[in-house]
Design a protein around this motif. Sequence first.
Motif, PDB file in Angstrom:
ATOM      1  N   TYR A 131      -5.326 -10.767  36.960  1.00 57.67           N
ATOM      2  CA  TYR A 131      -6.248  -9.762  36.456  1.00 57.67           C
ATOM      3  C   TYR A 131      -7.575  -9.744  37.209  1.00 57.67           C
ATOM      4  CZ  TYR A 131      -2.986  -8.440  32.899  1.00 57.67           C
ATOM      5  OH  TYR A 131      -1.874  -7.957  32.276  1.00 57.67           O
ATOM      6  N   LYS A 132      -7.914 -10.848  37.888  1.00 60.19           N
ATOM      7  CA  LYS A 132      -9.078 -10.812  38.781  1.00 60.19           C
ATOM      8  C   LYS A 132      -8.790  -9.876  39.943  1.00 60.19           C
ATOM      9  CE  LYS A 132     -13.161 -12.254  40.089  1.00 60.19           C
ATOM     10  NZ  LYS A 132     -13.338 -11.471  41.314  1.00 60.19           N
ATOM     11  N   THR A 133      -7.557  -9.907  40.447  1.00 59.83           N
ATOM     12  CA  THR A 133      -7.164  -8.994  41.527  1.00 59.83           C
ATOM     13  C   THR A 133      -7.193  -7.543  41.046  1.00 59.83           C
ATOM     14  OG1 THR A 133      -5.731 -10.675  42.521  1.00 59.83           O
ATOM     15  CG2 THR A 133      -5.321  -8.383  43.142  1.00 59.83           C
ATOM     16  N   ILE A 134      -6.672  -7.311  39.842  1.00 58.83           N
ATOM     17  CA  ILE A 134      -6.678  -5.957  39.276  1.00 58.83           C
ATOM     18  C   ILE A 134      -8.121  -5.465  39.123  1.00 58.83           C
ATOM     19  CG2 ILE A 134      -6.102  -4.559  37.248  1.00 58.83           C
ATOM     20  CD1 ILE A 134      -3.705  -5.348  38.925  1.00 58.83           C
ATOM     21  N   GLN A 135      -9.007  -6.340  38.625  1.00 58.92           N
ATOM     22  CA  GLN A 135     -10.413  -5.962  38.428  1.00 58.92           C
ATOM     23  C   GLN A 135     -11.069  -5.632  39.763  1.00 58.92           C
ATOM     24  OE1 GLN A 135     -12.868  -9.086  36.845  1.00 58.92           O
ATOM     25  NE2 GLN A 135     -14.407  -7.665  36.047  1.00 58.92           N
ATOM     26  N   ASP A 136     -10.839  -6.457  40.785  1.00 59.61           N
ATOM     27  CA  ASP A 136     -11.429  -6.216  42.102  1.00 59.61           C
ATOM     28  C   ASP A 136     -10.911  -4.910  42.703  1.00 59.61           C
ATOM     29  OD1 ASP A 136     -12.854  -8.534  41.878  1.00 59.61           O
ATOM     30  OD2 ASP A 136     -11.557  -9.720  43.188  1.00 59.61           O
ATOM     31  N   ASP A 137      -9.608  -4.686  42.588  1.00 62.29           N
ATOM     32  CA  ASP A 137      -9.023  -3.453  43.123  1.00 62.29           C
ATOM     33  C   ASP A 137      -9.631  -2.226  42.443  1.00 62.29           C
ATOM     34  OD1 ASP A 137      -7.445  -4.966  44.728  1.00 62.29           O
ATOM     35  OD2 ASP A 137      -5.542  -4.483  43.758  1.00 62.29           O
ATOM     36  N   ALA A 138      -9.784  -2.312  41.121  1.00 61.34           N
ATOM     37  CA  ALA A 138     -10.342  -1.195  40.367  1.00 61.34           C
ATOM     38  C   ALA A 138     -11.777  -0.908  40.800  1.00 61.34           C
ATOM     39  CB  ALA A 138     -10.292  -1.488  38.871  1.00 61.34           C
ATOM     40  N   ALA A 139     -12.555  -1.962  41.059  1.00 63.51           N
ATOM     41  CA  ALA A 139     -13.943  -1.791  41.499  1.00 63.51           C
ATOM     42  C   ALA A 139     -13.999  -1.113  42.870  1.00 63.51           C
ATOM     43  CB  ALA A 139     -14.645  -3.147  41.539  1.00 63.51           C
TER      44      ALA A 139
ATOM     45  N   ASP B   2      -0.842   2.444  51.597  1.00 66.36           N
ATOM     46  CA  ASP B   2      -0.198   1.557  50.631  1.00 66.36           C
ATOM     47  C   ASP B   2      -1.246   0.785  49.827  1.00 66.36           C
ATOM     48  OD1 ASP B   2       2.244   2.372  51.605  1.00 66.36           O
ATOM     49  OD2 ASP B   2       2.385   0.722  53.043  1.00 66.36           O
ATOM     50  N   LEU B   3      -2.264   0.295  50.534  1.00 65.99           N
ATOM     51  CA  LEU B   3      -3.317  -0.455  49.875  1.00 65.99           C
ATOM     52  C   LEU B   3      -4.134   0.447  48.962  1.00 65.99           C
ATOM     53  CD1 LEU B   3      -4.824  -3.083  49.484  1.00 65.99           C
ATOM     54  CD2 LEU B   3      -6.204  -2.557  51.499  1.00 65.99           C
ATOM     55  N   TYR B   4      -4.423   1.663  49.419  1.00 67.37           N
ATOM     56  CA  TYR B   4      -5.188   2.606  48.600  1.00 67.37           C
ATOM     57  C   TYR B   4      -4.421   2.939  47.316  1.00 67.37           C
ATOM     58  CZ  TYR B   4      -8.073   6.618  47.311  1.00 67.37           C
ATOM     59  OH  TYR B   4      -8.893   7.476  46.639  1.00 67.37           O
ATOM     60  N   GLN B   5      -3.088   3.060  47.448  1.00 67.53           N
ATOM     61  CA  GLN B   5      -2.267   3.321  46.275  1.00 67.53           C
ATOM     62  C   GLN B   5      -2.345   2.151  45.300  1.00 67.53           C
ATOM     63  OE1 GLN B   5      -0.465   6.274  45.597  1.00 67.53           O
ATOM     64  NE2 GLN B   5      -0.433   5.305  43.579  1.00 67.53           N
ATOM     65  N   ARG B   6      -2.402   0.929  45.851  1.00 62.12           N
ATOM     66  CA  ARG B   6      -2.538  -0.247  44.991  1.00 62.12           C
ATOM     67  C   ARG B   6      -3.874  -0.214  44.256  1.00 62.12           C
ATOM     68  NH1 ARG B   6      -3.226  -6.231  47.346  1.00 62.12           N
ATOM     69  NH2 ARG B   6      -5.389  -5.894  46.749  1.00 62.12           N
ATOM     70  N   PHE B   7      -4.952   0.158  44.975  1.00 64.09           N
ATOM     71  CA  PHE B   7      -6.259   0.283  44.343  1.00 64.09           C
ATOM     72  C   PHE B   7      -6.206   1.283  43.188  1.00 64.09           C
ATOM     73  CE2 PHE B   7      -8.539  -0.841  48.574  1.00 64.09           C
ATOM     74  CZ  PHE B   7      -8.320  -2.186  48.344  1.00 64.09           C
ATOM     75  N   GLN B   8      -5.555   2.414  43.442  1.00 65.72           N
ATOM     76  CA  GLN B   8      -5.480   3.474  42.434  1.00 65.72           C
ATOM     77  C   GLN B   8      -4.687   3.014  41.202  1.00 65.72           C
ATOM     78  OE1 GLN B   8      -3.376   7.104  43.596  1.00 65.72           O
ATOM     79  NE2 GLN B   8      -4.944   8.318  42.552  1.00 65.72           N
ATOM     80  N   ASN B   9      -3.534   2.370  41.444  1.00 69.43           N
ATOM     81  CA  ASN B   9      -2.714   1.868  40.332  1.00 69.43           C
ATOM     82  C   ASN B   9      -3.477   0.824  39.520  1.00 69.43           C
ATOM     83  OD1 ASN B   9      -0.613   3.501  41.150  1.00 69.43           O
ATOM     84  ND2 ASN B   9       0.439   1.880  42.276  1.00 69.43           N
ATOM     85  N   SER B  10      -4.185  -0.077  40.227  1.00 67.49           N
ATOM     86  CA  SER B  10      -4.953  -1.114  39.534  1.00 67.49           C
ATOM     87  C   SER B  10      -6.072  -0.498  38.699  1.00 67.49           C
ATOM     88  CB  SER B  10      -5.542  -2.097  40.549  1.00 67.49           C
ATOM     89  OG  SER B  10      -4.520  -2.790  41.239  1.00 67.49           O
ATOM     90  N   SER B  11      -6.700   0.546  39.241  1.00 65.46           N
ATOM     91  CA  SER B  11      -7.773   1.215  38.511  1.00 65.46           C
ATOM     92  C   SER B  11      -7.254   1.841  37.226  1.00 65.46           C
ATOM     93  CB  SER B  11      -8.409   2.297  39.397  1.00 65.46           C
ATOM     94  OG  SER B  11      -9.435   2.986  38.706  1.00 65.46           O
ATOM     95  N   GLN B  12      -6.087   2.458  37.305  1.00 67.55           N
ATOM     96  CA  GLN B  12      -5.491   3.062  36.117  1.00 67.55           C
ATOM     97  C   GLN B  12      -5.142   1.989  35.084  1.00 67.55           C
ATOM     98  OE1 GLN B  12      -2.176   5.248  37.706  1.00 67.55           O
ATOM     99  NE2 GLN B  12      -3.436   6.941  38.439  1.00 67.55           N
ATOM    100  N   LEU B  13      -4.566   0.884  35.540  1.00 66.91           N
ATOM    101  CA  LEU B  13      -4.204  -0.202  34.629  1.00 66.91           C
ATOM    102  C   LEU B  13      -5.442  -0.807  33.991  1.00 66.91           C
ATOM    103  CD1 LEU B  13      -2.181  -2.192  33.398  1.00 66.91           C
ATOM    104  CD2 LEU B  13      -2.340  -3.543  35.495  1.00 66.91           C
ATOM    105  N   TRP B  14      -6.476  -1.035  34.799  1.00 67.81           N
ATOM    106  CA  TRP B  14      -7.717  -1.642  34.297  1.00 67.81           C
ATOM    107  C   TRP B  14      -8.365  -0.741  33.247  1.00 67.81           C
ATOM    108  CZ3 TRP B  14      -8.994  -6.337  34.126  1.00 67.81           C
ATOM    109  CH2 TRP B  14     -10.314  -6.756  33.940  1.00 67.81           C
ATOM    110  N   GLY B  15      -8.268   0.575  33.448  1.00 62.37           N
ATOM    111  CA  GLY B  15      -8.818   1.502  32.470  1.00 62.37           C
ATOM    112  C   GLY B  15      -8.057   1.485  31.164  1.00 62.37           C
ATOM    113  N   VAL B  16      -6.747   1.340  31.225  1.00 66.36           N
ATOM    114  CA  VAL B  16      -5.923   1.313  30.025  1.00 66.36           C
ATOM    115  C   VAL B  16      -6.146   0.033  29.228  1.00 66.36           C
ATOM    116  CG1 VAL B  16      -3.543   1.180  29.191  1.00 66.36           C
ATOM    117  CG2 VAL B  16      -4.157   2.846  30.944  1.00 66.36           C
ATOM    118  N   LEU B  17      -6.405  -1.075  29.927  1.00 66.74           N
ATOM    119  CA  LEU B  17      -6.525  -2.374  29.259  1.00 66.74           C
ATOM    120  C   LEU B  17      -7.795  -2.510  28.433  1.00 66.74           C
ATOM    121  CD1 LEU B  17      -5.235  -4.755  32.067  1.00 66.74           C
ATOM    122  CD2 LEU B  17      -4.088  -4.166  29.954  1.00 66.74           C
TER     123      LEU B  17
END
Length: 286
Positions: free
Chosen positions: A196-204, A244-259
């Motif tokens: 979740y630290k990775t998810i948070q960083d990606d979302a930022a 691919d990396l940008y898509q990961r950032f976008q997916n992480s941002s969506q997940l972080w927002g839902v959480l």
Amino acid sequence: SEGNESSRIVVMKFSSDASQFNKELMMHKQLYGITGVATLRRHFDIDRIGTRSEEASDVVFAQSLERRAESTPYDLSPYRHALVFPLGDRSLESIWQHEKLSSSMTEIKGVLRDVGNVMKEVHTRNIMYGDLHLGNLLRIENVLHLTSISSAYQVPMDALGGVSSDMGLKHTSILPPEMFAKVHSDMALRKYKNYYKTIQDDAAIFTMLSDGRISDNDTLHISYTVNSFLLNSTGRFQQASFDDLYQRFQNSSQLWGVLKPRSSQDGSSTVVVKSYFMDEATGAPL
């Protein structure tokens, strides 16, 4: 018929996919003994014939298919596997549509309680059902049973909310809350924090890229993340696209927002909270 029991009507689920058949068979063994889960009566597998795991019924099943090959209009030869279940009369969906039931809260709560008790026991065995709806609740001998476990998945003991690499993000949103928040060991806790630290960083990073607010320090952070993404375990750069990396950032941002993460007052730590009670004014979990 089974032994001295009288003949009974059953339903057979034929399969041509050995891996899917074995997955469902394993799941039924894991779910064995849970009241409210349709009991597997028998299973047949032609591929077991000639192996140590062969069962006498496998040969009988194969011979039966051969005898019926000429009398049936369907080609059953690809279906080398079968699961046998008791026959139900109606799904819960059909019951609500076609039968006159009381609309009293007592009856409705009773149905919900029965289903909830079954799911509680399933989750206790670390199994994620993944496909709960009215059509998968079948009435067998006047009792509702959970059926169709093809989507079920036994979560590894150290997996938590998609932390385990073999689960992936697609499972995160459908994990039941009590499994989502379950930590079995210190290793699982470390995985949880790192994931979740990775998810948070990606979302930022995605927020910065979207807003166009990128400082020099932000640039260094992004460059480090990109290099970590492109660098494989041998220390050499692999072929990969920034898309691919940008898509990961976008997916992480969506997940972080839902959480709906809850951060400490000093901002030093963040705790993921799965809550159904939200502050109407702030939108924060209570």
